[in-house]
Design a protein around this motif. Structure first.
Motif, short mmCIF file in Angstrom:
data_model
loop_
_atom_site.label_atom_id
_atom_site.label_comp_id
_atom_site.label_asym_id
_atom_site.label_seq_id
_atom_site.Cartn_x
_atom_site.Cartn_y
_atom_site.Cartn_z
N SER A 103 -34.85 -58.17 -28.03
CA SER A 103 -34.30 -56.84 -28.33
C SER A 103 -32.78 -56.85 -28.46
O SER A 103 -32.17 -55.81 -28.66
CB SER A 103 -34.71 -55.85 -27.23
OG SER A 103 -36.10 -55.67 -27.23
N GLY A 104 -32.19 -58.04 -28.31
CA GLY A 104 -30.75 -58.17 -28.52
C GLY A 104 -29.89 -58.17 -27.27
O GLY A 104 -28.67 -58.20 -27.36
N PHE A 105 -30.51 -58.15 -26.11
CA PHE A 105 -29.73 -58.19 -24.87
C PHE A 105 -29.29 -59.63 -24.59
O PHE A 105 -29.99 -60.58 -24.94
CB PHE A 105 -30.55 -57.63 -23.71
CG PHE A 105 -30.80 -56.16 -23.83
CD1 PHE A 105 -29.82 -55.24 -23.47
CD2 PHE A 105 -32.00 -55.68 -24.30
CE1 PHE A 105 -30.03 -53.88 -23.58
CE2 PHE A 105 -32.24 -54.31 -24.43
CZ PHE A 105 -31.24 -53.41 -24.07
N PRO A 106 -28.14 -59.80 -23.94
CA PRO A 106 -27.60 -61.15 -23.69
C PRO A 106 -28.25 -61.83 -22.49
O PRO A 106 -27.62 -62.11 -21.47
CB PRO A 106 -26.11 -60.87 -23.45
CG PRO A 106 -26.08 -59.51 -22.83
CD PRO A 106 -27.20 -58.75 -23.50
N VAL A 107 -29.55 -62.05 -22.60
CA VAL A 107 -30.31 -62.69 -21.53
C VAL A 107 -31.26 -63.71 -22.14
O VAL A 107 -31.60 -63.63 -23.32
CB VAL A 107 -31.13 -61.66 -20.70
CG1 VAL A 107 -30.23 -60.66 -20.02
CG2 VAL A 107 -32.14 -60.94 -21.58
N LYS A 108 -31.68 -64.66 -21.32
CA LYS A 108 -32.73 -65.59 -21.72
C LYS A 108 -33.29 -66.23 -20.47
O LYS A 108 -32.68 -66.20 -19.40
CB LYS A 108 -32.23 -66.63 -22.71
CG LYS A 108 -31.15 -67.56 -22.20
CD LYS A 108 -30.73 -68.51 -23.31
CE LYS A 108 -29.44 -69.21 -22.96
NZ LYS A 108 -28.96 -70.04 -24.06
#
Length: 136
Positions: A44-49
């Protein structure tokens, strides 16, 4: 009494095997759910992984918030600031890699599913999303 009960339990391999099967299945389900939730946030474009679970009770995840503005106007400069933000804003506990001897601020954390339920994870993910939406 504890030692006698433990000795009795150790004499019942089928009971121990059943416990391990139940425990492992539950851990895998919780790890998979948390990984899927973090991966969905990333898509969804959030800066996480997160890294695909490889066993144990932990998920390795990155909250790549360093250099981003927090809602109070400051900028995230350390993993500790990210940890505190997630805890206070989303009621989401994470342990940064410095706790395990790593010295750098990289946004990488360890997330434990050992003491949470599927419902806990399902409830936490929208709170994490809401917290991330506040960051610029």
């Amino acid at each position: 009494a504890e030692q006698m009960a433990t000795a009795e339990l150790l004499m019942q391999p089928a009971v121990i095997e059943n416990y391990h099967k139940t425990m492992k299945t539950g851990l895998e389900a919780r790890l998979d759910l948390l990984h899927k939730g973090i991966s969905d946030l990333e898509r969804s474009g959030f800066p996480v992984k997160s890294i695909v679970p490889m066993g144990a009770i932990y998920l390795t995840a990155q909250f790549n918030l360093l250099g981003k503005k927090n809602p109070r106007g400051g900028v995230f400069t350390t993993n500790e600031e990210i940890r505190q933000y997630l805890l206070h804003e989303a009621q989401f506990g994470a342990v940064h890699f410095q706790a395990f001897g790593y010295e750098g601020n990289t946004g990488w954390f360890r997330l434990s599913v050992g003491a949470v339920s599927m419902q806990d994870i399902e409830a936490a993910l929208p709170r994490v999303k809401a917290a991330l939406e506040k960051i610029k």
